[in-house]
Each structure stands twice: as C-alpha cells, then as structure tokens.
Motif scaffolding. Sequence first.
Motif, PDB file in Angstrom:
ATOM      1  N   PHE A 184      87.806 -60.912  53.612  1.00 20.12           N
ATOM      2  CA  PHE A 184      88.916 -59.784  53.327  1.00 20.12           C
ATOM      3  C   PHE A 184      89.917 -60.472  53.681  1.00 20.12           C
ATOM      4  CE2 PHE A 184      86.037 -56.619  53.327  1.00 20.12           C
ATOM      5  CZ  PHE A 184      85.948 -55.742  52.856  1.00 20.12           C
ATOM      6  N   ASP A 185      90.114 -60.768  54.805  1.00 17.16           N
ATOM      7  CA  ASP A 185      91.639 -62.252  54.747  1.00 17.16           C
ATOM      8  C   ASP A 185      91.791 -62.968  53.707  1.00 17.16           C
ATOM      9  OD1 ASP A 185      91.496 -60.157  57.287  1.00 17.16           O
ATOM     10  OD2 ASP A 185      91.274 -61.958  58.938  1.00 17.16           O
ATOM     11  N   LEU A 186      91.115 -63.221  53.548  1.00 16.40           N
ATOM     12  CA  LEU A 186      91.155 -64.068  52.421  1.00 16.40           C
ATOM     13  C   LEU A 186      91.370 -63.686  50.786  1.00 16.40           C
ATOM     14  CD1 LEU A 186      90.552 -67.173  51.147  1.00 16.40           C
ATOM     15  CD2 LEU A 186      88.268 -67.000  50.654  1.00 16.40           C
ATOM     16  N   MET A 198      76.674 -59.125  49.255  1.00 13.10           N
ATOM     17  CA  MET A 198      77.833 -59.026  48.893  1.00 13.10           C
ATOM     18  C   MET A 198      76.908 -58.267  47.389  1.00 13.10           C
ATOM     19  SD  MET A 198      81.282 -59.716  47.249  1.00 13.10           S
ATOM     20  CE  MET A 198      80.995 -60.561  46.276  1.00 13.10           C
ATOM     21  N   LEU A 199      76.804 -59.944  47.724  1.00 12.72           N
ATOM     22  CA  LEU A 199      76.048 -59.938  45.857  1.00 12.72           C
ATOM     23  C   LEU A 199      74.622 -59.503  45.671  1.00 12.72           C
ATOM     24  CD1 LEU A 199      76.598 -64.074  45.192  1.00 12.72           C
ATOM     25  CD2 LEU A 199      77.406 -61.996  44.293  1.00 12.72           C
ATOM     26  N   PHE A 200      74.349 -59.123  47.300  1.00 15.10           N
ATOM     27  CA  PHE A 200      72.854 -58.511  46.344  1.00 15.10           C
ATOM     28  C   PHE A 200      72.701 -56.891  45.977  1.00 15.10           C
ATOM     29  CE2 PHE A 200      69.073 -56.317  48.574  1.00 15.10           C
ATOM     30  CZ  PHE A 200      68.304 -56.455  48.176  1.00 15.10           C
ATOM     31  N   ILE A 239      76.729 -66.081  53.539  1.00 16.78           N
ATOM     32  CA  ILE A 239      75.814 -65.489  54.407  1.00 16.78           C
ATOM     33  C   ILE A 239      76.431 -64.035  53.908  1.00 16.78           C
ATOM     34  CG2 ILE A 239      74.888 -63.949  56.637  1.00 16.78           C
ATOM     35  CD1 ILE A 239      74.429 -66.508  57.663  1.00 16.78           C
ATOM     36  N   ALA A 240      78.212 -63.575  54.393  1.00 13.21           N
ATOM     37  CA  ALA A 240      78.400 -61.810  53.656  1.00 13.21           C
ATOM     38  C   ALA A 240      78.255 -62.219  52.135  1.00 13.21           C
ATOM     39  CB  ALA A 240      80.177 -62.395  54.412  1.00 13.21           C
ATOM     40  N   VAL A 274      77.785 -62.260  60.275  1.00 11.58           N
ATOM     41  CA  VAL A 274      78.034 -61.796  58.697  1.00 11.58           C
ATOM     42  C   VAL A 274      79.668 -61.003  59.337  1.00 11.58           C
ATOM     43  CG1 VAL A 274      77.412 -59.296  57.687  1.00 11.58           C
ATOM     44  CG2 VAL A 274      75.594 -61.012  58.372  1.00 11.58           C
ATOM     45  N   THR A 275      79.677 -60.306  60.371  1.00 14.71           N
ATOM     46  CA  THR A 275      80.475 -59.609  60.520  1.00 14.71           C
ATOM     47  C   THR A 275      82.132 -60.982  61.080  1.00 14.71           C
ATOM     48  OG1 THR A 275      79.544 -58.179  62.518  1.00 14.71           O
ATOM     49  CG2 THR A 275      81.767 -57.949  62.548  1.00 14.71           C
ATOM     50  N   GLN A 276      82.142 -61.696  61.770  1.00 17.85           N
ATOM     51  CA  GLN A 276      83.231 -62.658  61.664  1.00 17.85           C
ATOM     52  C   GLN A 276      83.394 -63.094  59.696  1.00 17.85           C
ATOM     53  OE1 GLN A 276      82.239 -65.626  63.484  1.00 17.85           O
ATOM     54  NE2 GLN A 276      84.498 -66.614  62.899  1.00 17.85           N
ATOM     55  N   GLN A 277      82.359 -63.469  58.971  1.00 18.13           N
ATOM     56  CA  GLN A 277      82.516 -63.715  57.733  1.00 18.13           C
ATOM     57  C   GLN A 277      83.268 -62.712  56.907  1.00 18.13           C
ATOM     58  OE1 GLN A 277      79.169 -65.989  55.699  1.00 18.13           O
ATOM     59  NE2 GLN A 277      78.622 -67.065  57.375  1.00 18.13           N
TER      60      GLN A 277
END
Length: 347
Positions: free
Chosen positions: A96-98, A232-234, A227-228, A88-91
């Motif tokens: 954000f980078d995207l 976010m959506l939840f 997963i990220a 999750v941390t990586q995603q």
Amino acid sequence: MSNFFRSNGFKRFLILAGIAIALYMMRSMINLILLTFIITYLMNQLTTKTTKVVRKYVRMGEKAVTVTLYLLLVAGIVAIIYKYLPIVTQQITQLFDLIASFSLNPNDNEIARYLAPTFEKIELGKYLEQGVDLTLKNITNIGKIILHVFIALILSLFILLEKKRIIEFTAKFKDSKMSHLYDELHYFSKIFIRSFGKVIEAQFIIAAVNCGLSVIALYFMGFPHLIALGIMLFILGLVPVAGVIMSLIPLTIIAYSIGGPMYIVYILIIVMVLHAMEAYFLNPKLMSAKTNLPIFYTFIVILFSEHFLGVWGLIIGIPLFMFLLDILGVTSSEDDRQKVMEIQEDK
C-alpha cells in the motif's frame, strides 16, 4: 389463474423465494454458510479423486483419506498463520505504501506526473489511506476470520464423514408429509451442486494456477512482496474477467517502480499469455458444461452482485447467475445443443 398458481413453476418460484428470504434473515451467518459449503464441496471433490488414486496402491477407506486430508489442511493453515502472518501483514502494508508513494509523489516519475491531475480528481491518496485503514482493521479482526474458517472446517469434516448417513436420513422426508417440498428442494440442490459447485471449483483451480504461474514470473522479474502479491492475485483471480483488470493496477505500478516502462510491457505480455491460457485451455477443460457468458453480462452480474452481496458477490455472483440460468433452462454450449438435438431425434 388457478392453473397458474397450481403449476410446478409457480411452486418452485415460491420455494426459491423462501430460500432467498431465509438466507437474508441469516445474513449475519452468511460467511460461515458460504465457507462451509465451499470447503465441503472442494474437499469432497478432492477426497473422491484422492481415494481413487490411493486405492491403486494401498487399501484405504474414504473416511481415512478424508481425515488425513483435513489434518494436512489444518496443519498447513496453522503453519502459514504462525510463520507467515507477520510477513504478510508487513508486505501488505509496504505494498500500500508503494502504491501511495507512486500516486502522492508525481514528481518522482514521468507516468505519475502525467497521471497527477487524474489522481487529484479522484483523490486516490484518500482512498489508499482508507484502504490501509481497512486492511489494518481486517488484520485486527483476523481472529474472527480464522474462527469462521476453523468452524467451517469442522462442520465440513462432519458432513463428509457422515455423508451416507446424512443422505439416508434426508431421504426419509421423501415419504413424509413434506414429500412435495422435499422433491423441489432435491431438484434445486442437484442443480445447485451441478452449476454453482462446478463453477466455484473451476474458479478456485483457475485462480490457483494463474496465481502460481504469475508468482513464478514475478519472482524472475525481481518483484518484491511476493507473498502479499500472491494472496492478492489468488483472491482477484476468483473474480472472473474483472479480477485480471484490477490486478493490473498494482502490478503495473510496481513494474514501473522497479524496471521502468519496459517492465510494464513485460507485465502486460505475462497477463495476456495467462489470460489466453485461461480462455483457451483452462476454461474449456474445467467449465465445458457451463453457459459461456459474454463479457458484458459478466461485468453486469459482478456489478449487481457486489452491490447486493458485497465482497462475496464478486466471487459467487457468476456461480449464482449460472445456477439461475440452469433453473431457467438457458444453455448455449455446443454439448447442451447436441444433447437437445439427440433428444429431439429420439422423440
């Protein structure tokens, strides 16, 4: 003036103001208080319904069901933290980078070139960098958040296991020297559970359903970082109306980056279908007893609650407003109107 100061309405206003002042003084503990209440309420509802289903097949006490559900919940949280926290941390960082690359490199696509002047005016890159820093800061403080969650779980477990004893002990104040205060607090607590609790429960169910269906749709569309995006959506799904609009920004950016303008159309269609299902099926089913707020009021409440309560205000702003409306006797649903008409006919 004397009658006004002795009236029940004025007394209730003073008590409500006293509760607000007490909560403000305990604002450093507000995260733990809100987490404990929300977990206790949701787990109590789940335990009650699960017990009714289980007793059709097996003789099992409510306390045993409660302990079992809490053990499953804790095991699930530990498994998620152990297995998925690094992912999750990586995603989240990649997400954000995207978004940042989309706004900071306008020459790579037509939409970004068109929106480049706007990005420059609002300095979107600066805010995205701050967002990444804030996310990383929250991740470093994840231990504190996890500690609050587990303390809230333990407190809520004890509350549910000793629910009857707590009710019996609290009822003793009814015949004490604090009987007037007890009556008013009992009145407020009933309304609070009926309005605030019901709306919070409905928001969580709606957010979970929308999140699950959205992730399934995004999976078939080939979206990365599911997963990220699901988290976010939840979280945004807990924010009425405004959450849908806020979620469209990253979704449309990712949709364009992987599929072009046509994927943006697909995303808009998916969001419209989910929003229609929420408006015409989930809301009437889960929140039929609540006052239906116009969108204008919803946005005003969210703006003010976010200003005064921060991130929590986005989630609990509407339930708090519904609680105040319930105290003031403001209702607009057809069921409530029918009840008022029946009472008047009986009189």
